[in-house]
Design a protein around this motif. Structure first.
Motif, PDB file in Angstrom:
ATOM      1  N   GLY A  57       0.798  -1.218   0.000  1.00 24.32           N
ATOM      2  CA  GLY A  57       0.000   0.000   0.000  1.00 24.32           C
ATOM      3  C   GLY A  57       0.830   1.267   0.000  1.00 24.32           C
ATOM      4  N   ARG A 103      -2.802   2.286  -2.381  1.00 22.59           N
ATOM      5  CA  ARG A 103      -3.821   1.719  -1.490  1.00 22.59           C
ATOM      6  C   ARG A 103      -4.721   0.733  -2.234  1.00 22.59           C
ATOM      7  N   LYS A 104      -5.050   1.048  -3.478  1.00 23.34           N
ATOM      8  CA  LYS A 104      -5.963   0.204  -4.254  1.00 23.34           C
ATOM      9  C   LYS A 104      -5.367  -1.177  -4.500  1.00 23.34           C
ATOM     10  N   LEU A 140      -5.671  -3.294  -1.380  1.00 22.63           N
ATOM     11  CA  LEU A 140      -7.046  -3.686  -1.062  1.00 22.63           C
ATOM     12  C   LEU A 140      -7.570  -4.757  -2.008  1.00 22.63           C
ATOM     13  N   GLY A 200      -6.070  -0.058   4.813  1.00 19.10           N
ATOM     14  CA  GLY A 200      -6.436   0.390   3.473  1.00 19.10           C
ATOM     15  C   GLY A 200      -7.853   0.918   3.404  1.00 19.10           C
ATOM     16  N   TYR A 208       0.274   3.617   5.828  1.00 21.96           N
ATOM     17  CA  TYR A 208      -0.347   2.290   5.739  1.00 21.96           C
ATOM     18  C   TYR A 208       0.411   1.303   6.630  1.00 21.96           C
TER      19      TYR A 208
END
Length: 449
Positions: free
Chosen positions: A82, A87-88, A91, A139, A368
């Motif tokens: 992350g 972040r995407k 996740l 996240g 993160y």
């Protein structure tokens, strides 16, 4: 990056909040499903004791603890992804890992069919669930906190915690529906249905997250390659050790006590003769109240600060620990509901504030990893072990008092941290953690750094 218009900003805020709530709800449905099923049925299917009725349940909850032990590892792995790749990306990985492990649980043979291989495979899949959960929380929080204005961060970030609560509600409802199977059907095959149904939740979650953009803060940081550390974990330990320890201490109260209230309470309720239907519905009602109050407390933290709201929740947990079990011991349905609802309100004051409070402790490039480390280490210790220890104490003493004292001790850890160690150093240029000594001005609109 040019500033967004007011309309565009509001639309983006709605989109990231909905995506966070939906994604968290689906991911935590899977994780809580094992926790709830462990208290109700998994001990009989995978860990037959042949003796004391609580021995199999203790073994199933030990699998729960093993999953929690894997959460810090998952937090570090997905935290690194992350902070380095976005972040995407992290996740999407957590959702895929969680969905696959949960679906496979529904296909496992029972102990009577496969012997020791059966519980071994169950524990392995629980480890994978734990690793996914360890990377999920941070996240899910950051896609909100790194996209919204600072003066509304507490309120909007609290919705990510609502997703966790709704995931528990969904898992409890699924198990309650499965319990309606007549005869021995639930024990033989009915319990598998909620696990197999997770494939639908997984597909919906993947669709939602594929259409989710990266956070503003990460995109801004990514343009400055010199500020992005190659090893975020090392930077966290070098620059933010006190923040990590502070976050860990705060988690002891809500993490340990929440799994006593959500998981062990099902064990204790059945021990004193309360039907699983009453327990599941009281848990569902308590968690719905919990989810609503998280938003209330998150908004309150924008007004009065994170610390006083969190402090109130920890004090409430300390005070309510013994009355919770006293009410459950009566076996009366109304008393059980009061125990659950009030207990969940005390948790909401802490869990609703955590997303904004924790995200304000770390800089963007290590946020993160830092959040995952502090959150998941404490969760592994307090959340993973508390139901197992509580069930063992009940088996040894036959009384709730030692469990109440355990819950009070967990709350005291957080109280000491809030009273004596709340003012941790903050990274220069970052939004300072909101506490009673640092009220947020309503007109302040500085975006998350």
């Amino acid at each position: 990056m040019p500033p967004r218009s007011t309309t565009e900003g509001a639309s983006t805020t709605r989109r990231v909040v909905i995506a966070s709530v939906a994604g968290n709800m689906m991911e935590w449905y899977d994780f809580f499903l094992y926790t709830t099923a462990a208290a109700l049925v998994l001990g009989s299917v995978f860990f037959p004791s042949g003796g004391h009725p609580l021995v199999g349940t203790i073994a199933a909850l030990a699998g729960h603890a093993v999953g929690f032990a894997a959460r810090p590892i998952g937090g570090l792995i997905f935290g690194h992804i992350g902070d380095r790749r976005g972040r995407k990306a992290a996740l999407m990985g957590t959702l895929s890992l969680m969905g696959g492990a949960t679906f496979c649980m529904g296909l496992l043979p029972s102990y009577s069919t496969a012997g020791l291989l059966s519980p071994l495979l169950l524990v392995l899949l629980r480890v994978l669930q734990g690793a996914a959960a360890g990377g999920e929380w941070g996240g899910g929080v950051l896609i909100i906190t790194e996209n919204v204005p600072a003066e509304r961060r507490g309120f909007l970030a609290s919705f990510s915690s609502c997703g966790m609560g709704l995931g528990f509600v969904l898992s409890a409802l699924a198990l309650w529906l499965a319990e309606q199977v007549s005869g021995d059907g639930f024990l033989v095959w009915g319990w598998r249905l909620p696990f197999l149904a997770s494939v639908v939740i997984f597909l919906v979650g993947i669709y939602i997250r594929r259409n989710l953009g990266e956070t503003d803060s990460f995109e801004a940081e990514a343009t400055d390659t010199e500020s992005t550390p190659h090893t975020p974990l090392r930077e966290v330990l070098r620059r933010h050790p006190r923040q990590v320890l502070f976050a860990m201490a705060l988690r002891f109260s809500d993490s340990g006590a929440s799994y006593i209230f959500m998981s062990f309470s099902l064990v204790y309720g059945r021990y004193v003769g309360i039907s699983s239907t009453v327990l599941l519905w009281a848990g569902i009602g308590g968690m719905l109240v919990d989810s609503a109050m998280m938003v209330v407390f998150g908004r309150l933290s924008d007004k009065v600060g994170r610390r006083p709201v969190y402090l109130g929740g920890a004090i409430g947990m300390l005070v309510w620990s013994a009355p919770f079990f006293m009410l459950m011991s009566t076996g009366q349905t109304a008393a059980v509901w009061v125990a659950f609802v009030v207990g969940h309100i005390t948790m909401a004051a802490m869990i609703g504030v955590q997303p904004s409070y924790f995200s304000e402790l770390f800089s963007t490039s290590t946020r993160y990893s830092g959040m995952a480390l502090g959150h998941e280490l404490s969760t592994a210790i307090a959340g993973g072990l508390s139901p197992v220890v509580a069930t063992a104490l009940l088996a040894a003493t036959g009384h709730f008092l030692p469990v109440a004292l355990l819950t009070m001790g967990l709350a005291l850890v957080s109280l000491v941290a809030l009273v004596f160690f709340a003012h941790v150093p903050q990274e220069p240029g970052q939004d300072a953690p909101r506490d009673a000594d640092q009220p947020q001005k309503e007109e302040h609109t500085t975006p998350v750094a």
